[in-house]
Design an enzyme around this catalytic site. Structure first.
Site, PDB file in Angstrom:
ATOM      1  N   ARG A  67      -3.605  10.214   7.555  1.00 44.44           N
ATOM      2  CA  ARG A  67      -4.901   9.560   7.791  1.00 44.44           C
ATOM      3  C   ARG A  67      -5.328   9.648   9.244  1.00 44.44           C
ATOM      4  O   ARG A  67      -6.512   9.570   9.560  1.00 44.44           O
ATOM      5  CB  ARG A  67      -4.829   8.104   7.298  1.00 44.44           C
ATOM      6  CG  ARG A  67      -4.836   8.022   5.788  1.00 44.44           C
ATOM      7  CD  ARG A  67      -4.670   6.608   5.305  1.00 44.44           C
ATOM      8  NE  ARG A  67      -3.278   6.256   5.123  1.00 44.44           N
ATOM      9  CZ  ARG A  67      -2.805   5.008   5.213  1.00 44.44           C
ATOM     10  NH1 ARG A  67      -3.611   4.033   5.493  1.00 44.44           N
ATOM     11  NH2 ARG A  67      -1.529   4.771   5.008  1.00 44.44           N
ATOM     12  N   GLU A 104      10.489   0.814   7.190  1.00 42.56           N
ATOM     13  CA  GLU A 104      11.028  -0.445   6.670  1.00 42.56           C
ATOM     14  C   GLU A 104      12.281  -0.152   5.835  1.00 42.56           C
ATOM     15  O   GLU A 104      13.284  -0.838   5.939  1.00 42.56           O
ATOM     16  CB  GLU A 104       9.974  -1.139   5.824  1.00 42.56           C
ATOM     17  CG  GLU A 104       9.835  -2.584   6.187  1.00 42.56           C
ATOM     18  CD  GLU A 104       8.631  -3.217   5.531  1.00 42.56           C
ATOM     19  OE1 GLU A 104       7.656  -2.489   5.251  1.00 42.56           O
ATOM     20  OE2 GLU A 104       8.694  -4.435   5.298  1.00 42.56           O
TER      21      GLU A 104
HETATM   22  O1  PRP Z   1       3.163   1.244  12.106  1.00 43.29           O
HETATM   23  P1  PRP Z   1       3.960   1.774  10.955  1.00 43.29           P
HETATM   24  O2  PRP Z   1       4.724   0.705  10.236  1.00 43.29           O
HETATM   25  O3  PRP Z   1       4.800   2.939  11.319  1.00 43.29           O
HETATM   26  O4  PRP Z   1       2.900   2.242   9.850  1.00 43.29           O
HETATM   27  C1  PRP Z   1       1.702   2.909  10.176  1.00 43.29           C
HETATM   28  C2  PRP Z   1       1.632   4.236   9.490  1.00 43.29           C
HETATM   29  O5  PRP Z   1       1.635   4.046   8.058  1.00 43.29           O
HETATM   30  C3  PRP Z   1       0.567   4.801   7.494  1.00 43.29           C
HETATM   31  O6  PRP Z   1       0.954   6.115   7.266  1.00 43.29           O
HETATM   32  P2  PRP Z   1       1.749   6.623   5.987  1.00 43.29           P
HETATM   33  O7  PRP Z   1       3.163   6.910   6.399  1.00 43.29           O
HETATM   34  O8  PRP Z   1       1.524   5.669   4.846  1.00 43.29           O
HETATM   35  O9  PRP Z   1       1.086   8.037   5.715  1.00 43.29           O
HETATM   36  P3  PRP Z   1      -0.381   8.543   5.278  1.00 43.29           P
HETATM   37  O10 PRP Z   1      -1.269   8.478   6.501  1.00 43.29           O
HETATM   38  O11 PRP Z   1      -0.123   9.948   4.872  1.00 43.29           O
HETATM   39  O12 PRP Z   1      -0.897   7.674   4.146  1.00 43.29           O
HETATM   40  C4  PRP Z   1      -0.491   4.788   8.577  1.00 43.29           C
HETATM   41  O13 PRP Z   1      -1.410   5.850   8.397  1.00 43.29           O
HETATM   42  C5  PRP Z   1       0.332   4.934   9.841  1.00 43.29           C
HETATM   43  O14 PRP Z   1       0.575   6.278  10.178  1.00 43.29           O
HETATM   44  N1  ADE Z   2      -1.062  -2.518   5.056  1.00 47.21           N
HETATM   45  C1  ADE Z   2      -1.386  -1.253   5.321  1.00 47.21           C
HETATM   46  N2  ADE Z   2      -2.603  -0.781   4.979  1.00 47.21           N
HETATM   47  C2  ADE Z   2      -2.927   0.498   5.254  1.00 47.21           C
HETATM   48  N3  ADE Z   2      -2.112   1.355   5.854  1.00 47.21           N
HETATM   49  C3  ADE Z   2      -0.903   0.930   6.220  1.00 47.21           C
HETATM   50  N4  ADE Z   2       0.126   1.554   6.849  1.00 47.21           N
HETATM   51  C4  ADE Z   2       1.127   0.677   6.972  1.00 47.21           C
HETATM   52  N5  ADE Z   2       0.795  -0.514   6.449  1.00 47.21           N
HETATM   53  C5  ADE Z   2      -0.474  -0.370   5.973  1.00 47.21           C
END
Ligand code: PRP
Ligand code: ADE
Length: 180
Positions: A67, A104
């Site tokens: 994202r 996590e």
């Molecule tokens: O601060 P954190 O606990 O590390 O979480 C934040 C990350 O989690 C989500 O990514 P995700 O790994 O879900 O990947 P995506 O963008 O492909 O959905 C979001 O886009 C951040 O990159």
């Molecule tokens: N609660 C949340 N909503 C969207 N993106 C996330 N990435 C990690 N935690 C999230």
């Protein structure tokens, strides 16, 4: 912040949908796709993300898969900078540099092309959401491994209760447009 800024941010908040118990029970997922689909809101969002970094000679914007790519590419254009994707494993051809980080539950890895940044290149990190901060801190370590000069990090949404900002620390500015 002017009154107009406050109204603009309130309009952006309305483009973010709260989805309870996704992807697992107990998590409130912040879905930014309604904001992206609204052309005025998306434009206002990119403008607001860019605003504090204008005039700082940002040369590279590093976006985190996946994202972070959406906001990062648009922000790079807005700041007239190049865009560097920081990718999940197995997506980039070698040679790559990589950093492992804790989630996590379990671990994940971010990779970049080994010559993705020039030494000292003025670099801004961008992601959509700051939660625990593990992803953004790994991205910062990757920029360091690549030899970039980190100006700071920008996120669209910070989830305050998860205290990712504590993990980031004070060494470089971390800016969030919206807080939940
Ligand atoms: O601060 P954190 O606990 O590390 O979480 C934040 C990350 O989690 C989500 O990514 P995700 O790994 O879900 O990947 P995506 O963008 O492909 O959905 C979001 O886009 C951040 O990159
Ligand atoms: N609660 C949340 N909503 C969207 N993106 C996330 N990435 C990690 N935690 C999230």
């Amino acid at each position: 912040m002017t009154g107009e800024d406050v109204l603009r941010l309130a309009a952006l908040r309305e483009g973010i949908r709260a989805v309870p118990d996704f992807p697992v029970p107990g998590v409130v997922f912040r879905d930014l796709t309604p904001l992206l689909a609204d052309r005025a809101a998306f434009a206002a969002c990119i403008e607001a993300l860019a605003s504090p970094w204008r005039g700082q000679d940002v040369q590279a914007v590093c976006g985190i898969e996946s994202r972070g790519f959406i906001f990062g590419a648009a922000l790079a254009r807005e700041l007239d900078a190049g865009f560097v994707p920081l990718r999940k494993p197995g997506k980039l051809p070698p040679p790559v540099v990589e950093v492992d980080y804790a989630l996590e539950y379990g671990t994940d890895r971010l990779q970049a092309r080994n010559d993705a940044l020039r030494p000292g290149q003025r670099t801004l990190l961008i992601d959509d959401v700051l939660a625990t901060g593990g992803t953004l801190c790994a991205a910062r370590a990757l920029v360091a491994r690549l030899g970039g000069a980190l100006l700071g990090a920008q996120v669209v949404v910070e989830l305050d209760a998860l205290r990712g900002r504590m993990r980031w620390g004070e060494g470089a500015p971390l800016r969030a447009l919206l807080h939940f």
